[in-house]
Write a protein that holds these residues in place. Sequence first.
Motif, mmCIF file in Angstrom:
data_model
loop_
_atom_site.group_PDB
_atom_site.id
_atom_site.type_symbol
_atom_site.label_atom_id
_atom_site.label_comp_id
_atom_site.label_asym_id
_atom_site.label_seq_id
_atom_site.Cartn_x
_atom_site.Cartn_y
_atom_site.Cartn_z
ATOM 1 N N ASN A 1 -72.441 6.842 -43.623
ATOM 2 C CA ASN A 1 -73.541 7.011 -42.689
ATOM 3 C C ASN A 1 -73.089 7.784 -41.463
ATOM 4 O O ASN A 1 -72.013 7.523 -40.910
ATOM 5 N N GLY A 2 -73.901 8.742 -41.059
ATOM 6 C CA GLY A 2 -73.636 9.522 -39.859
ATOM 7 C C GLY A 2 -74.878 9.590 -38.990
ATOM 8 O O GLY A 2 -75.939 9.059 -39.344
ATOM 9 N N ILE B 1 -74.206 19.196 -47.313
ATOM 10 C CA ILE B 1 -73.380 18.951 -46.125
ATOM 11 C C ILE B 1 -71.929 19.282 -46.430
ATOM 12 O O ILE B 1 -71.486 19.193 -47.583
ATOM 13 N N MET B 2 -71.199 19.689 -45.394
ATOM 14 C CA MET B 2 -69.754 19.911 -45.495
ATOM 15 C C MET B 2 -69.089 19.149 -44.356
ATOM 16 O O MET B 2 -69.501 19.266 -43.200
ATOM 17 N N ILE B 3 -68.074 18.347 -44.689
ATOM 18 C CA ILE B 3 -67.382 17.550 -43.687
ATOM 19 C C ILE B 3 -66.094 18.248 -43.284
ATOM 20 O O ILE B 3 -65.294 18.630 -44.130
ATOM 21 N N LEU C 1 -69.671 11.595 -37.236
ATOM 22 C CA LEU C 1 -69.169 10.660 -38.239
ATOM 23 C C LEU C 1 -68.184 9.691 -37.600
ATOM 24 O O LEU C 1 -67.587 9.990 -36.561
ATOM 25 N N PRO C 2 -67.977 8.528 -38.219
ATOM 26 C CA PRO C 2 -67.005 7.572 -37.675
ATOM 27 C C PRO C 2 -65.583 8.105 -37.772
ATOM 28 O O PRO C 2 -65.282 8.963 -38.600
ATOM 29 N N ARG C 3 -64.687 7.578 -36.918
ATOM 30 C CA ARG C 3 -63.293 8.026 -36.917
ATOM 31 C C ARG C 3 -62.589 7.681 -38.213
ATOM 32 O O ARG C 3 -61.687 8.385 -38.648
ATOM 33 N N VAL C 4 -63.004 6.586 -38.828
ATOM 34 C CA VAL C 4 -62.494 6.205 -40.138
ATOM 35 C C VAL C 4 -63.657 6.289 -41.117
ATOM 36 O O VAL C 4 -64.701 5.667 -40.911
#
Length: 325
Positions: free
Chosen positions: A259-260, A58-60, A281-284
């Motif tokens: 976790n996403g 994965i790449m964020i 994904l979460p904002r933080v």
Amino acid sequence: MPQAKEGVEIRSEEVQEILSHIPHWMIRWGNVLILLLIIMLLFISWFVKYPDVITTEIMITTSSPPEKIYAKYNSNFEVFLVKNNELVKKNQLITVLESNAYYKDVLHLKSILDTIMVNQNKFRIPIDNISSLILGEIALNYSLFEIDYNNLTRTTIKNRKLLKETFQSFYQLKKSIKDWEKQFVIKSPSNGKVSFLSFWNKNKTVKKGDLIFTITPSKNTNYIGKIKAPATNSGKIKEGQTVQIKLVRYPSEEFGEINGTIQSISIIPDEDGNYLIDIELPRVLITSYGKTIEFRHEMKGSANIITEDLRLIERFFYQLKNIVK
């Protein structure tokens, strides 16, 4: 020495009775103990989960990822107009590559031409006020326009042919400047922060296809994970499934996991047979250990896609069902 006779009992009747008789309490409580053990195992297997996962990379990044700027031609840098990590605006000049023209002269001429209003009958350009310019590749088109414009302004009779020729040379000059900009001027495609990807400096050679800069958007955007999932078992992947992410920069043993949730899946695979998946994904970015991760563009890691979060007892009966079939 006397030997034992055949048929003589070695053990007495009392010993035989003790060995052949099992106490009733052992049978009763032994069965209860075994039953309790089975119930306890079933109880534990109900709470213990054994998920079915697909592991991939994965790449964020963000929903508005950094824009990459590549060199279009082999050339040298003539001048840098911004510094590394400087905030830039859309269409702002970043650097100019070497050419036969002096870039300030070309940009000065461009600024003059951009202010000219052209109509069907006439237009005026302060050409006499323009000092000598080093225009390089643009010089020929500028000379043609200068001749046509001087011929037009010197005639006292309205000459539509001269006016048309002047219009044509005017637009050809503007086109040549635009072509020069495409070849030698690098601008920012959007608002953001410019990042140099090498130790670039004046007169350093850059080759066609070299990645020169990236522009990181200045506005806050949502984080998103990009996954290329193999075709194997891809039929189990569905929107809304949980994805556990372990980042390379942050060891999961120390920082935990992020976790996403699967947001979208491509309908068809790419040329390598992989399906492109977007992970929400979460904002933080807070891990399972409660630690906040500092975001860096294009952070890489491994992702476990949980396709079936089965309990251990469910998996046992699932396997038992397959055996019976």
